[in-house]
Design a protein around this motif. Structure first.
Motif, mmCIF file in Angstrom:
data_model
loop_
_atom_site.group_PDB
_atom_site.id
_atom_site.type_symbol
_atom_site.label_atom_id
_atom_site.label_comp_id
_atom_site.label_asym_id
_atom_site.label_seq_id
_atom_site.Cartn_x
_atom_site.Cartn_y
_atom_site.Cartn_z
ATOM 1 N N ALA A 122 0.786 -1.167 -0.032
ATOM 2 C CA ALA A 122 -0.153 -0.119 -0.141
ATOM 3 C C ALA A 122 0.922 1.432 -0.004
ATOM 4 C CB ALA A 122 -0.949 -0.036 1.227
ATOM 5 N N ALA A 160 -10.529 0.176 -2.583
ATOM 6 C CA ALA A 160 -9.271 -0.355 -2.100
ATOM 7 C C ALA A 160 -9.801 -1.441 -1.012
ATOM 8 C CB ALA A 160 -8.470 0.497 -1.470
ATOM 9 N N PRO A 200 -2.572 -6.162 3.887
ATOM 10 C CA PRO A 200 -1.497 -5.450 3.013
ATOM 11 C C PRO A 200 -0.139 -4.898 4.002
ATOM 12 C CG PRO A 200 -3.903 -4.407 3.225
ATOM 13 C CD PRO A 200 -3.567 -5.579 4.121
ATOM 14 N N LEU A 210 -2.796 1.088 -5.134
ATOM 15 C CA LEU A 210 -2.153 -0.013 -4.559
ATOM 16 C C LEU A 210 -1.177 -0.568 -5.627
ATOM 17 C CD1 LEU A 210 -5.217 -1.763 -3.248
ATOM 18 C CD2 LEU A 210 -3.728 -0.163 -1.908
#
Length: 356
Positions: free
Chosen positions: A164, A288, A299, A319
């Motif tokens: 991320a 997301a 993430p 991302l």
């Protein structure tokens, strides 16, 4: 060249790798990609230089952007591609023609009627060279409407994990003055290289910050990356320069990052060499969050800078997610695990069609 973009992703990766596309020489590959996409129904295909953008116009409530660069670093006697077991070796396999192959295969094989959101595919040039030449930068400046979306997925190599945001980066040069003299009479001079000792000690003692954003820990780093000085083997140098790189978490902006470096290195003359801001994780954005749920992966922070920052500047959550291994990028023995290529296709297909 004819390219079968409906071929299995591993085969398609090999075909793409075998089209040499070192930065500045992407034209033939861009031609091939444009031709292949133009043959698909329901897509608007546009081109700017060696960047190709394809879009659906289905009127769906959200839009996802899939982006990847066509260029590679210079070939290191690693073309054509070769397969060894479950690995495909060759220049650009990991960074990032495997990701490009997944993008193209999805364009060719996902029925428009099954899509849960509109899609934009962005294939761009000159990512591996100076930022001024970056094709995504050019599109953001001149073709902003082509990049609209609720989420951008940059298919940089992440080994199939979600990374991320990204760190920001800046470089400064510290200039250390001295006084030149003959080294046989060193007491008459002031050695500029010796003056670097305190600066380097400060950097060695620096305690970098770690900050958690959206559950992702970003670790900062302040490091000397180059030192130069001296003019001859018998001369006390009157100037020494130390280049320092600061990798900073995306909760700092560029001005704040530079102010921090100046504070840490107070008393030294610092000249800013280059700077670019990072990108926040953006995981709170609904699109997301849906992608994270679709992958089933936790993430993690992106260490390094990527073009997700360009999307963040446009207000688009972004991302990093791709099948390649970032640790293999740019190496002579670069390869991609073919299982990860298939997995990336499966994950994206499921996400893009969920709820349709």
């Amino acid at each position: 060249m004819e390219l079968d973009i409906a071929a299995p992703a591993g085969e398609l990766t090999r075909a793409l790798v075998d089209v040499e596309s070192v930065s500045g020489g992407e034209g033939p590959l861009a031609d091939t990609v444009e031709k292949a996409l133009a043959g698909l129904p329901g897509l608007t295909v546009d081109r700017d230089g060696d960047a190709v953008v394809a879009r659906t116009r289905l009127g769906l409530p959200s839009r996802v952007v899939l982006a990847g660069h066509l260029d590679t670093v210079p070939v290191a006697e690693n073309l054509p591609a070769r397969r060894d077991g479950d690995r495909l070796y060759g220049c650009g396999t990991s960074d990032m023609k495997a990701g490009v192959a997944v993008m193209l295969r999805l364009a060719a094989t996902v029925p428009l009627a099954s899509l849960a959101q509109d899609l934009t595919w962005v294939f761009y040039d000159n990512e591996e060279v100076a930022a001024a030449r970056n094709g995504l930068r050019r599109l953001a400046a001149a073709r902003r409407d082509w990049l609209e979306g609720d989420l951008a997925i940059l298919m940089e190599p992440t080994s199939g994990e979600i990374e991320a945001g990204c760190q920001g980066t800046l470089r400064v040069v510290a200039a250390l003055p001295g006084r030149r003299a003959h080294s046989a009479r060193s007491w008459l001079g002031d050695n500029a290289i010796h003056r670097a000792g305190d600066l380097l000690s400060r950097l060695a003692a620096y305690q970098p910050r770690a900050v958690v954003l959206d559950g992702c820990e970003y670790r900062e780093g302040l490091s000397a990356v180059r030192i130069s000085g001296g003019v001859a083997g018998n001369v006390i140098p009157d100037r020494c320069e130390v280049m320092i790189n600061f990798r900073f978490a995306p909760d700092r902006d560029e001005a704040g990052a530079l102010a921090h470096v100046r504070e840490v290195l107070a008393g030294y003359e610092l000249e800013l060499s280059d700077s670019v801001g990072g990108a926040p994780p953006g995981l709170a954005a609904p699109a997301a969050a849906a992608f994270v749920a679709a992958t089933g992966r936790a993430p993690r922070a992106k260490y390094g800078w990527t073009d997700v920052a360009r999307f963040a500047e446009l207000g688009i959550p972004a991302l990093n997610y791709g099948p390649g291994d970032p640790n293999l990028a740019h190496t002579r023995d670069e390869y991609v695990e073919l299982a990860l290529v298939d997995e990336a296709e499966r994950v994206l297909r499921a996400y893009l069609t969920a709820g349709a």
